[in-house]
Design a protein around this motif. Structure first.
Motif, PDB file in Angstrom:
ATOM      1  N   GLU A  49      -3.251  -8.928  31.791  1.00  0.00           N
ATOM      2  CA  GLU A  49      -2.934  -9.126  30.585  1.00  0.00           C
ATOM      3  C   GLU A  49      -2.312  -7.749  30.001  1.00  0.00           C
ATOM      4  O   GLU A  49      -1.239  -7.614  29.353  1.00  0.00           O
ATOM      5  CB  GLU A  49      -3.759  -9.707  29.626  1.00  0.00           C
ATOM      6  CG  GLU A  49      -4.267 -11.087  29.693  1.00  0.00           C
ATOM      7  CD  GLU A  49      -2.971 -12.248  30.043  1.00  0.00           C
ATOM      8  OE1 GLU A  49      -2.112 -12.042  29.502  1.00  0.00           O
ATOM      9  OE2 GLU A  49      -3.387 -12.874  30.881  1.00  0.00           O
ATOM     10  N   PHE A  83       4.924  -9.517  21.495  1.00  0.00           N
ATOM     11  CA  PHE A  83       3.880 -10.209  22.262  1.00  0.00           C
ATOM     12  C   PHE A  83       3.057  -9.461  23.315  1.00  0.00           C
ATOM     13  O   PHE A  83       1.826  -9.258  23.384  1.00  0.00           O
ATOM     14  CB  PHE A  83       4.237 -11.721  22.683  1.00  0.00           C
ATOM     15  CG  PHE A  83       3.356 -12.550  23.274  1.00  0.00           C
ATOM     16  CD1 PHE A  83       2.673 -13.316  22.531  1.00  0.00           C
ATOM     17  CD2 PHE A  83       3.116 -12.361  24.878  1.00  0.00           C
ATOM     18  CE1 PHE A  83       1.493 -14.165  23.155  1.00  0.00           C
ATOM     19  CE2 PHE A  83       1.992 -13.196  25.168  1.00  0.00           C
ATOM     20  CZ  PHE A  83       1.142 -14.055  24.296  1.00  0.00           C
ATOM     21  N   HIS A  99       1.310  -6.749  21.889  1.00  0.00           N
ATOM     22  CA  HIS A  99       0.126  -7.384  21.205  1.00  0.00           C
ATOM     23  C   HIS A  99      -1.248  -7.662  22.356  1.00  0.00           C
ATOM     24  O   HIS A  99      -2.194  -7.539  21.998  1.00  0.00           O
ATOM     25  CB  HIS A  99       0.374  -8.784  20.691  1.00  0.00           C
ATOM     26  CG  HIS A  99      -0.409  -9.366  19.778  1.00  0.00           C
ATOM     27  ND1 HIS A  99      -1.232  -8.610  18.466  1.00  0.00           N
ATOM     28  CD2 HIS A  99      -1.440 -10.540  19.715  1.00  0.00           C
ATOM     29  CE1 HIS A  99      -2.068  -9.511  17.964  1.00  0.00           C
ATOM     30  NE2 HIS A  99      -2.129 -10.260  18.669  1.00  0.00           N
ATOM     31  N   MET A 100      -0.482  -8.133  23.492  1.00  0.00           N
ATOM     32  CA  MET A 100      -1.408  -8.447  24.526  1.00  0.00           C
ATOM     33  C   MET A 100      -2.089  -7.133  24.991  1.00  0.00           C
ATOM     34  O   MET A 100      -3.380  -6.958  25.273  1.00  0.00           O
ATOM     35  CB  MET A 100      -0.818  -9.006  25.767  1.00  0.00           C
ATOM     36  CG  MET A 100      -0.321 -10.582  25.506  1.00  0.00           C
ATOM     37  SD  MET A 100      -1.420 -11.592  25.210  1.00  0.00           S
ATOM     38  CE  MET A 100      -1.409 -11.619  23.088  1.00  0.00           C
ATOM     39  N   GLU A 115      -4.747  -5.910  22.237  1.00  0.00           N
ATOM     40  CA  GLU A 115      -6.037  -6.966  22.172  1.00  0.00           C
ATOM     41  C   GLU A 115      -6.821  -6.993  23.345  1.00  0.00           C
ATOM     42  O   GLU A 115      -7.955  -7.129  23.221  1.00  0.00           O
ATOM     43  CB  GLU A 115      -5.783  -8.319  21.559  1.00  0.00           C
ATOM     44  CG  GLU A 115      -5.189  -8.087  20.138  1.00  0.00           C
ATOM     45  CD  GLU A 115      -5.100  -9.498  19.373  1.00  0.00           C
ATOM     46  OE1 GLU A 115      -5.548 -10.460  19.905  1.00  0.00           O
ATOM     47  OE2 GLU A 115      -5.117  -9.469  18.050  1.00  0.00           O
ATOM     48  N   HIS A 116      -6.055  -7.044  24.559  1.00  0.00           N
ATOM     49  CA  HIS A 116      -6.822  -7.065  25.811  1.00  0.00           C
ATOM     50  C   HIS A 116      -7.453  -5.951  26.155  1.00  0.00           C
ATOM     51  O   HIS A 116      -8.492  -5.805  27.009  1.00  0.00           O
ATOM     52  CB  HIS A 116      -6.040  -7.830  26.681  1.00  0.00           C
ATOM     53  CG  HIS A 116      -5.795  -9.300  26.843  1.00  0.00           C
ATOM     54  ND1 HIS A 116      -6.632  -9.951  27.249  1.00  0.00           N
ATOM     55  CD2 HIS A 116      -4.748  -9.911  26.311  1.00  0.00           C
ATOM     56  CE1 HIS A 116      -6.414 -11.293  26.992  1.00  0.00           C
ATOM     57  NE2 HIS A 116      -5.005 -11.054  26.176  1.00  0.00           N
ATOM     58  N   MET A 155       2.309 -16.387  30.615  1.00  0.00           N
ATOM     59  CA  MET A 155       1.304 -16.202  29.598  1.00  0.00           C
ATOM     60  C   MET A 155       0.841 -17.404  29.302  1.00  0.00           C
ATOM     61  O   MET A 155      -0.778 -17.445  29.109  1.00  0.00           O
ATOM     62  CB  MET A 155       1.980 -15.280  28.451  1.00  0.00           C
ATOM     63  CG  MET A 155       2.110 -14.018  28.602  1.00  0.00           C
ATOM     64  SD  MET A 155       0.770 -12.903  29.057  1.00  0.00           S
ATOM     65  CE  MET A 155       0.926 -12.890  30.895  1.00  0.00           C
ATOM     66  N   HIS A 176      -3.104 -18.114  29.939  1.00  0.00           N
ATOM     67  CA  HIS A 176      -4.126 -17.971  28.638  1.00  0.00           C
ATOM     68  C   HIS A 176      -4.655 -19.551  28.708  1.00  0.00           C
ATOM     69  O   HIS A 176      -6.016 -19.754  28.401  1.00  0.00           O
ATOM     70  CB  HIS A 176      -3.598 -17.862  27.546  1.00  0.00           C
ATOM     71  CG  HIS A 176      -3.282 -16.440  27.109  1.00  0.00           C
ATOM     72  ND1 HIS A 176      -2.375 -15.712  27.694  1.00  0.00           N
ATOM     73  CD2 HIS A 176      -4.258 -15.640  26.486  1.00  0.00           C
ATOM     74  CE1 HIS A 176      -2.630 -14.310  27.273  1.00  0.00           C
ATOM     75  NE2 HIS A 176      -3.794 -14.379  26.580  1.00  0.00           N
ATOM     76  N   THR A 201      -9.574 -15.712  19.546  1.00  0.00           N
ATOM     77  CA  THR A 201      -8.215 -14.819  19.664  1.00  0.00           C
ATOM     78  C   THR A 201      -7.590 -15.133  21.152  1.00  0.00           C
ATOM     79  O   THR A 201      -6.383 -15.340  20.820  1.00  0.00           O
ATOM     80  CB  THR A 201      -8.738 -13.316  20.014  1.00  0.00           C
ATOM     81  OG1 THR A 201      -9.631 -12.963  18.974  1.00  0.00           O
ATOM     82  CG2 THR A 201      -7.461 -12.371  20.176  1.00  0.00           C
ATOM     83  N   GLU A 241      -5.443 -18.154  20.092  1.00  0.00           N
ATOM     84  CA  GLU A 241      -4.250 -17.858  19.349  1.00  0.00           C
ATOM     85  C   GLU A 241      -3.309 -17.419  20.199  1.00  0.00           C
ATOM     86  O   GLU A 241      -2.182 -17.659  19.983  1.00  0.00           O
ATOM     87  CB  GLU A 241      -4.614 -16.594  18.287  1.00  0.00           C
ATOM     88  CG  GLU A 241      -5.374 -17.287  17.104  1.00  0.00           C
ATOM     89  CD  GLU A 241      -5.960 -15.960  16.144  1.00  0.00           C
ATOM     90  OE1 GLU A 241      -5.291 -14.859  16.392  1.00  0.00           O
ATOM     91  OE2 GLU A 241      -6.966 -16.317  15.560  1.00  0.00           O
ATOM     92  N   HIS A 242      -3.681 -16.691  21.163  1.00  0.00           N
ATOM     93  CA  HIS A 242      -2.619 -16.097  22.180  1.00  0.00           C
ATOM     94  C   HIS A 242      -1.933 -17.267  23.239  1.00  0.00           C
ATOM     95  O   HIS A 242      -0.749 -17.245  23.000  1.00  0.00           O
ATOM     96  CB  HIS A 242      -3.403 -15.026  23.155  1.00  0.00           C
ATOM     97  CG  HIS A 242      -3.940 -13.984  22.812  1.00  0.00           C
ATOM     98  ND1 HIS A 242      -4.871 -13.219  23.536  1.00  0.00           N
ATOM     99  CD2 HIS A 242      -3.953 -13.083  21.595  1.00  0.00           C
ATOM    100  CE1 HIS A 242      -5.102 -11.946  22.844  1.00  0.00           C
ATOM    101  NE2 HIS A 242      -4.588 -12.061  21.573  1.00  0.00           N
ATOM    102  N   SER A 269       0.609 -18.870  20.550  1.00  0.00           N
ATOM    103  CA  SER A 269       1.783 -18.046  20.421  1.00  0.00           C
ATOM    104  C   SER A 269       2.728 -18.021  21.775  1.00  0.00           C
ATOM    105  O   SER A 269       3.793 -17.968  21.562  1.00  0.00           O
ATOM    106  CB  SER A 269       1.242 -16.576  20.117  1.00  0.00           C
ATOM    107  OG  SER A 269       0.574 -16.500  19.063  1.00  0.00           O
TER     108      SER A 269
END
Length: 190
Positions: A61, A80, A83-84, A87-88, A137, A141, A170, A173-174, A177
């Motif tokens: 990710e 996105f 963001h990956m 957060e990852h 993604m 996910h 989380t 949510e990924h 999205s």
């Protein structure tokens, strides 16, 4: 004098036998005790497999997110990807700490499957890249949410189970999205 030697020898033998017998009892008693968290570094095969798969997915990710932040055409896809990465990276660092406590060595490079995905995505550009990345993604996910749900429900190590439970929303949510950006129905994020 002989009598004194015999008494000393008998005393030494008795002490030796007592020590040997006591040592056995201590060993048996210790082996029947439940391991404390500070000494429990052995994970079940399923927990160990979860750690490895979670680490492999997390690495992918981050790397794919970096690629998207560079190659994506749509601003939403770039965001996105960023963001990956953010957060990852955080989740990977948390997992790294847990793995160290459990005595598990995490992979540091993409596995063969994710290396191929990265290579394939690297060859694309424009809208084709955006769509292929977002589709990947969703696929990744869906797999990751399932992995974390399984650990949260059936994991044997309480620390890993708690981390999976904490991280799962989380990841859901990924997924939602990713489905939205890829044009796939968002439906249930499970």
């Amino acid at each position: 004098m002989n009598k004194h030697k015999i008494v000393m020898m008998a005393t030494l033998i008795a002490i030796g036998m007592f020590t040997a017998i006591s040592g056995q009892n201590i060993t048996i008693a210790q082996s029947n005790q439940t391991p404390t968290p500070s000494t429990q570094n052995t994970l079940s095969d399923s927990d160990r497999q979860f750690v490895t798969q979670a680490a492999e997915g997390g690495l992918a990710e981050v790397e794919l997110g970096q690629l998207a932040s560079q190659k994506a055409v749509k601003n939403e896809v770039k965001k996105f990807g960023q963001h990956m990465v953010q957060e990852h990276t955080q989740a990977n660092n948390e997992l790294k700490q847990l793995a160290a406590q459990k005595g598990v060595t995490l992979p540091t490079q993409l596995n063969e499957e994710h290396s191929k995905v990265r290579a394939d995505l690297s060859k694309l550009s424009g809208a084709a890249f955006d769509q292929a990345y977002m589709n990947q993604m969703v696929k990744d996910h869906v797999k990751t949410v399932s992995l974390f749900q399984s650990e949260a429900e059936q994991g044997q190590d309480q620390d890993l189970k708690a981390w999976a439970t904490k991280t799962l929303p989380t990841l859901q949510e990924h997924l939602q999205s990713a489905r939205s950006l890829s044009g796939q129905p968002t439906g249930n994020a499970k």
